[in-house]
Design a protein around this motif. Structure first.
Motif, mmCIF file in Angstrom:
data_model
loop_
_atom_site.group_PDB
_atom_site.id
_atom_site.type_symbol
_atom_site.label_atom_id
_atom_site.label_comp_id
_atom_site.label_asym_id
_atom_site.label_seq_id
_atom_site.Cartn_x
_atom_site.Cartn_y
_atom_site.Cartn_z
ATOM 1 N N MET A 281 -80.046 18.897 -41.163
ATOM 2 C CA MET A 281 -79.251 20.015 -40.651
ATOM 3 C C MET A 281 -77.778 19.846 -41.011
ATOM 4 O O MET A 281 -77.104 20.826 -41.359
ATOM 5 C CB MET A 281 -79.439 20.140 -39.144
ATOM 6 C CG MET A 281 -80.828 20.619 -38.747
ATOM 7 S SD MET A 281 -80.997 20.919 -36.971
ATOM 8 C CE MET A 281 -80.060 22.416 -36.805
ATOM 9 N N VAL A 282 -77.284 18.626 -40.921
ATOM 10 C CA VAL A 282 -75.899 18.374 -41.334
ATOM 11 C C VAL A 282 -75.743 18.677 -42.823
ATOM 12 O O VAL A 282 -74.773 19.306 -43.252
ATOM 13 C CB VAL A 282 -75.497 16.912 -41.029
ATOM 14 C CG1 VAL A 282 -74.146 16.585 -41.676
ATOM 15 C CG2 VAL A 282 -75.428 16.681 -39.524
ATOM 16 N N HIS A 283 -76.725 18.246 -43.612
ATOM 17 C CA HIS A 283 -76.696 18.514 -45.053
ATOM 18 C C HIS A 283 -76.713 20.016 -45.333
ATOM 19 O O HIS A 283 -75.939 20.515 -46.165
ATOM 20 C CB HIS A 283 -77.891 17.840 -45.715
ATOM 21 C CG HIS A 283 -78.042 18.139 -47.166
ATOM 22 N ND1 HIS A 283 -77.037 17.902 -48.094
ATOM 23 C CD2 HIS A 283 -79.083 18.675 -47.871
ATOM 24 C CE1 HIS A 283 -77.453 18.266 -49.292
ATOM 25 N NE2 HIS A 283 -78.671 18.740 -49.186
ATOM 26 N N LEU A 284 -77.575 20.751 -44.647
ATOM 27 C CA LEU A 284 -77.656 22.197 -44.852
ATOM 28 C C LEU A 284 -76.351 22.874 -44.458
ATOM 29 O O LEU A 284 -75.921 23.838 -45.104
ATOM 30 C CB LEU A 284 -78.820 22.772 -44.033
ATOM 31 C CG LEU A 284 -80.222 22.442 -44.545
ATOM 32 C CD1 LEU A 284 -81.282 22.891 -43.540
ATOM 33 C CD2 LEU A 284 -80.467 23.084 -45.897
ATOM 34 N N ALA A 285 -75.714 22.384 -43.400
ATOM 35 C CA ALA A 285 -74.428 22.949 -42.983
ATOM 36 C C ALA A 285 -73.389 22.775 -44.088
ATOM 37 O O ALA A 285 -72.613 23.695 -44.376
ATOM 38 C CB ALA A 285 -73.948 22.277 -41.699
ATOM 39 N N ASP B 98 -71.196 26.754 -50.473
ATOM 40 C CA ASP B 98 -71.461 28.007 -51.185
ATOM 41 C C ASP B 98 -70.333 29.014 -50.973
ATOM 42 O O ASP B 98 -70.070 29.849 -51.844
ATOM 43 C CB ASP B 98 -72.797 28.604 -50.724
ATOM 44 C CG ASP B 98 -73.984 27.799 -51.217
ATOM 45 O OD1 ASP B 98 -73.824 27.064 -52.207
ATOM 46 O OD2 ASP B 98 -75.066 27.890 -50.606
ATOM 47 N N VAL B 99 -69.679 28.932 -49.824
ATOM 48 C CA VAL B 99 -68.525 29.803 -49.579
ATOM 49 C C VAL B 99 -67.359 29.358 -50.449
ATOM 50 O O VAL B 99 -66.731 30.169 -51.138
ATOM 51 C CB VAL B 99 -68.121 29.773 -48.083
ATOM 52 C CG1 VAL B 99 -66.830 30.559 -47.863
ATOM 53 C CG2 VAL B 99 -69.232 30.345 -47.219
ATOM 54 N N LEU B 100 -67.077 28.061 -50.434
ATOM 55 C CA LEU B 100 -65.954 27.531 -51.210
ATOM 56 C C LEU B 100 -66.163 27.710 -52.711
ATOM 57 O O LEU B 100 -65.217 27.987 -53.451
ATOM 58 C CB LEU B 100 -65.756 26.051 -50.889
ATOM 59 C CG LEU B 100 -65.288 25.726 -49.465
ATOM 60 C CD1 LEU B 100 -65.296 24.223 -49.228
ATOM 61 C CD2 LEU B 100 -63.897 26.293 -49.207
ATOM 62 N N ALA C 80 -69.727 11.542 -38.884
ATOM 63 C CA ALA C 80 -70.109 12.057 -40.197
ATOM 64 C C ALA C 80 -69.637 13.500 -40.366
ATOM 65 O O ALA C 80 -69.125 13.882 -41.425
ATOM 66 C CB ALA C 80 -71.618 11.968 -40.378
ATOM 67 N N THR C 81 -69.809 14.300 -39.316
ATOM 68 C CA THR C 81 -69.384 15.696 -39.363
ATOM 69 C C THR C 81 -67.879 15.795 -39.534
ATOM 70 O O THR C 81 -67.371 16.609 -40.318
ATOM 71 C CB THR C 81 -69.819 16.425 -38.079
ATOM 72 O OG1 THR C 81 -71.239 16.338 -37.945
ATOM 73 C CG2 THR C 81 -69.412 17.882 -38.124
ATOM 74 N N ASP D 157 -71.117 26.112 -38.963
ATOM 75 C CA ASP D 157 -70.623 25.433 -37.762
ATOM 76 C C ASP D 157 -71.723 25.319 -36.706
ATOM 77 O O ASP D 157 -71.828 24.303 -36.002
ATOM 78 C CB ASP D 157 -69.426 26.192 -37.183
ATOM 79 C CG ASP D 157 -68.216 26.152 -38.109
ATOM 80 O OD1 ASP D 157 -68.189 25.296 -39.011
ATOM 81 O OD2 ASP D 157 -67.303 26.977 -37.923
ATOM 82 N N CYS D 158 -72.534 26.358 -36.589
ATOM 83 C CA CYS D 158 -73.648 26.333 -35.636
ATOM 84 C C CYS D 158 -74.646 25.223 -35.983
ATOM 85 O O CYS D 158 -75.194 24.569 -35.090
ATOM 86 C CB CYS D 158 -74.366 27.681 -35.618
ATOM 87 S SG CYS D 158 -73.457 29.006 -34.800
#
Length: 207
Positions: free
Chosen positions: A97-101, A107-109, A160-161, A135-136
């Motif tokens: 989930m952290v990786h997907l975030a 992808d935005v950047l 890590a986050t 962020d969610c």
């Protein structure tokens, strides 16, 4: 003559006689395939942990597939050191989930439109939705980490986050300088700032 000998030497190094040319990713993950299937199922279950109004975004991201490299490494490491438990599955889900975030934010950047053969969340739902849902995902990973009996896992995920998000800020701040440098090195792109910026962003993220 020297050139010919060099080519022969390189060929022998590149293609050793005992190399297994049929080795594949599938063969590598085969021992932990049941573990990875459980991780995938748990990720899908996480969809319903979000507010009902954002479940479509959660389903879109969490059902995106991927190689699950990080859960694979976790499972192989756990198996080498002892028994693979349900706690390892939860840890793998948190890591994924952290990786997907990070991917959603990347992808935005990067202004990326396609990932894994389909539209990115940013291209599909807009940049604001993508950033907020990323962020969610971070928050949900922390929530899962808090379910462990000791605070060590939650502390590790929080650190890590923090590192990932700080890195994104520093990276984004450095990119204009890299873009200007690229424009000087490659003059033909001087009038294509947007393309230069995008290309430099992709190259920068690989280091």
């Amino acid at each position: 003559m020297l050139t010919a000998e060099s080519k022969v030497a390189r060929t022998e190094i590149a293609d050793p006689p005992n190399a297994d040319l049929n080795f594949s990713w599938k063969q590598l993950v085969e021992p932990v395939e049941p573990f990875l299937q459980t991780v995938s199922q748990r990720l899908i279950q996480q969809v319903h942990e979000f507010d009902p109004q954002i479940i479509p975004y959660a389903r879109y991201v969490l059902n995106g597939g991927g190689k699950h490299l990080r859960p694979t490494i976790l499972a192989l490491s756990a198996g080498a050191l002892g028994e693979v438990t349900d706690a390892h599955v939860t840890a793998a889900v948190i890591i994924e989930m952290v990786h997907l975030a990070t991917l959603v934010h990347d992808d935005v950047l990067d202004e990326a439109e396609i990932r894994r053969g389909r539209l990115t969340l940013a291209a599909n739902g807009g940049n604001e939705i993508a950033v907020l849902f990323g962020d969610c995902l971070f928050a949900q990973a922390l929530k899962l980490a808090a379910s462990f009996p000791t605070p060590d896992v939650c502390r590790a995920v929080a650190m890590a986050t923090n590192t990932v998000c700080s890195g994104e800020i520093l990276q984004n701040a450095a990119l204009p300088k890299i873009s200007n440098l690229a424009a000087r090195v490659f003059p033909r792109h001087r009038n294509e700032d947007r393309r230069v910026y995008s290309r430099c962003h992709v190259i920068w993220r690989r280091f």
